[in-house]
Scaffold this motif. Sequence first.
Motif, PDB file in Angstrom:
ATOM      1  N   ASN A  54      -2.815   8.666  -2.080  1.00 51.24           N
ATOM      2  CA  ASN A  54      -1.640   8.718  -1.949  1.00 51.24           C
ATOM      3  C   ASN A  54      -0.564   9.421  -1.242  1.00 51.24           C
ATOM      4  N   GLU A  55      -1.105   9.386   0.706  1.00 52.67           N
ATOM      5  CA  GLU A  55      -0.557   9.812   1.447  1.00 52.67           C
ATOM      6  C   GLU A  55      -0.454   8.788   2.580  1.00 52.67           C
ATOM      7  N   GLU A  56       1.584   8.706   3.519  1.00 53.63           N
ATOM      8  CA  GLU A  56       1.766   7.594   3.781  1.00 53.63           C
ATOM      9  C   GLU A  56       0.685   8.388   5.515  1.00 53.63           C
ATOM     10  N   PHE A  57       0.208   7.075   6.025  1.00 51.89           N
ATOM     11  CA  PHE A  57      -0.065   7.377   6.595  1.00 51.89           C
ATOM     12  C   PHE A  57       0.534   6.405   8.436  1.00 51.89           C
ATOM     13  N   PHE A  58       0.631   5.134   7.905  1.00 57.90           N
ATOM     14  CA  PHE A  58       1.752   4.457   8.951  1.00 57.90           C
ATOM     15  C   PHE A  58       2.998   4.061   7.877  1.00 57.90           C
ATOM     16  N   ARG A  59       4.004   3.728   8.791  1.00 60.88           N
ATOM     17  CA  ARG A  59       5.279   2.662   8.285  1.00 60.88           C
ATOM     18  C   ARG A  59       6.086   1.097   9.570  1.00 60.88           C
ATOM     19  N   TYR A  60       6.353   1.159   8.936  1.00 61.06           N
ATOM     20  CA  TYR A  60       6.695  -0.266  10.364  1.00 61.06           C
ATOM     21  C   TYR A  60       8.294  -0.556   9.557  1.00 61.06           C
ATOM     22  N   LYS A  61       9.358  -0.101  10.237  1.00 61.71           N
ATOM     23  CA  LYS A  61      11.364   0.097   9.781  1.00 61.71           C
ATOM     24  C   LYS A  61      11.603  -1.356  10.933  1.00 61.71           C
ATOM     25  N   PRO A  62      11.622  -2.449  10.729  1.00 65.27           N
ATOM     26  CA  PRO A  62      12.215  -3.218  11.682  1.00 65.27           C
ATOM     27  C   PRO A  62      13.899  -2.487  12.233  1.00 65.27           C
ATOM     28  N   ARG A  63      14.533  -1.773  11.748  1.00 62.80           N
ATOM     29  CA  ARG A  63      15.625  -1.062  12.351  1.00 62.80           C
ATOM     30  C   ARG A  63      16.191  -0.096  12.812  1.00 62.80           C
ATOM     31  N   ALA A  64      14.538   0.520  12.553  1.00 63.60           N
ATOM     32  CA  ALA A  64      14.730   1.845  13.508  1.00 63.60           C
ATOM     33  C   ALA A  64      14.047   1.830  15.002  1.00 63.60           C
ATOM     34  N   GLU A  65      13.957   3.242  15.648  1.00 66.66           N
ATOM     35  CA  GLU A  65      13.519   3.076  16.676  1.00 66.66           C
ATOM     36  C   GLU A  65      12.672   4.207  16.676  1.00 66.66           C
ATOM     37  N   PRO A  66      10.530   4.256  17.263  1.00 64.27           N
ATOM     38  CA  PRO A  66      10.194   3.290  16.969  1.00 64.27           C
ATOM     39  C   PRO A  66      10.282   2.501  15.775  1.00 64.27           C
ATOM     40  N   GLN A  67       9.974   1.473  15.607  1.00 70.42           N
ATOM     41  CA  GLN A  67       9.726   0.691  14.889  1.00 70.42           C
ATOM     42  C   GLN A  67       8.780   0.382  13.974  1.00 70.42           C
ATOM     43  N   LYS A  68       7.534   1.123  14.910  1.00 72.92           N
ATOM     44  CA  LYS A  68       6.028   1.433  14.266  1.00 72.92           C
ATOM     45  C   LYS A  68       5.605   2.671  14.035  1.00 72.92           C
ATOM     46  N   HIS A  69       6.146   3.328  13.229  1.00 70.28           N
ATOM     47  CA  HIS A  69       5.505   5.023  13.104  1.00 70.28           C
ATOM     48  C   HIS A  69       4.231   5.699  12.433  1.00 70.28           C
ATOM     49  N   PRO A  70       2.899   6.029  13.156  1.00 74.30           N
ATOM     50  CA  PRO A  70       1.925   6.671  12.005  1.00 74.30           C
ATOM     51  C   PRO A  70       2.230   7.812  12.018  1.00 74.30           C
ATOM     52  N   PHE A  71       2.012   8.156  11.140  1.00 70.93           N
ATOM     53  CA  PHE A  71       2.390   9.879  10.852  1.00 70.93           C
ATOM     54  C   PHE A  71       0.830  10.913  10.601  1.00 70.93           C
ATOM     55  N   LYS A  72       1.355  12.260  10.321  1.00 69.23           N
ATOM     56  CA  LYS A  72       0.161  12.518  10.115  1.00 69.23           C
ATOM     57  C   LYS A  72      -1.874  12.329   9.780  1.00 69.23           C
ATOM     58  N   ASP A  73      -1.937  12.978  11.004  1.00 70.51           N
ATOM     59  CA  ASP A  73      -3.928  12.190  10.523  1.00 70.51           C
ATOM     60  C   ASP A  73      -4.140  12.651   9.505  1.00 70.51           C
ATOM     61  N   ILE A  74      -5.027  11.216   9.172  1.00 71.37           N
ATOM     62  CA  ILE A  74      -5.805  11.355   7.627  1.00 71.37           C
ATOM     63  C   ILE A  74      -6.957  11.139   7.869  1.00 71.37           C
ATOM     64  N   ALA A  75      -8.118  11.970   7.092  1.00 75.49           N
ATOM     65  CA  ALA A  75      -9.566  11.781   6.978  1.00 75.49           C
ATOM     66  C   ALA A  75      -9.180   9.591   7.390  1.00 75.49           C
ATOM     67  N   GLY A  76     -10.567   9.361   7.605  1.00 78.01           N
ATOM     68  CA  GLY A  76     -10.683   8.072   7.417  1.00 78.01           C
ATOM     69  C   GLY A  76     -10.008   6.959   8.369  1.00 78.01           C
ATOM     70  N   VAL A  77      -9.054   7.224   8.297  1.00 73.12           N
ATOM     71  CA  VAL A  77      -7.733   6.606   9.021  1.00 73.12           C
ATOM     72  C   VAL A  77      -7.616   7.079  10.621  1.00 73.12           C
ATOM     73  N   LYS A  78      -7.760   6.424  11.169  1.00 68.15           N
ATOM     74  CA  LYS A  78      -6.566   6.219  13.062  1.00 68.15           C
ATOM     75  C   LYS A  78      -5.935   4.656  13.072  1.00 68.15           C
ATOM     76  N   VAL A  79      -4.512   4.827  13.650  1.00 72.26           N
ATOM     77  CA  VAL A  79      -4.075   3.871  13.173  1.00 72.26           C
ATOM     78  C   VAL A  79      -4.029   3.660  15.291  1.00 72.26           C
ATOM     79  N   ASP A  80      -3.453   2.867  15.070  1.00 75.36           N
ATOM     80  CA  ASP A  80      -3.559   2.044  17.041  1.00 75.36           C
ATOM     81  C   ASP A  80      -2.114   1.071  16.566  1.00 75.36           C
ATOM     82  N   VAL A  81      -1.492   1.639  17.197  1.00 74.45           N
ATOM     83  CA  VAL A  81       0.009   0.821  16.432  1.00 74.45           C
ATOM     84  C   VAL A  81       0.314  -0.537  17.819  1.00 74.45           C
ATOM     85  N   SER A  82      -0.805  -0.122  18.463  1.00 66.65           N
ATOM     86  CA  SER A  82      -0.586  -1.531  19.148  1.00 66.65           C
ATOM     87  C   SER A  82      -1.124  -3.025  19.360  1.00 66.65           C
TER      88      SER A  82
END
Length: 82
Positions: A54-82
């Motif tokens: 129930n905690e957001e860890f990543f969002r992609y919004k094509p019209r935003a800058e930057p388009q890819k946005h990782p959120f705070k650290d969540i146990a067990g999740v590491k986001v590689d935006v590349s």
Amino acid sequence: MEHFLGNQFIGGVFPLSVRVKVPPFRQRGEDVTLQCHFDLDAGELYSVQWYKDNEEFFRYKPRAEPQKHPFKDIAGVKVDVS
């Protein structure tokens, strides 16, 4: 493992077909790739959001800058935006 979420009506405007691919099992520390494929049927995408426990860890919004946005650290999740 591929999950078909079906054709959804978002705001009663257009149908959205979504397929999500999530590996069924992985060892702790092993990298995984989550995939979301969608068909907007001539609609426009606002965002794709990923959640764990129930905690957001990543969002992609094509019209935003930057388009890819990782959120705070969540146990067990590491986001590689590349």
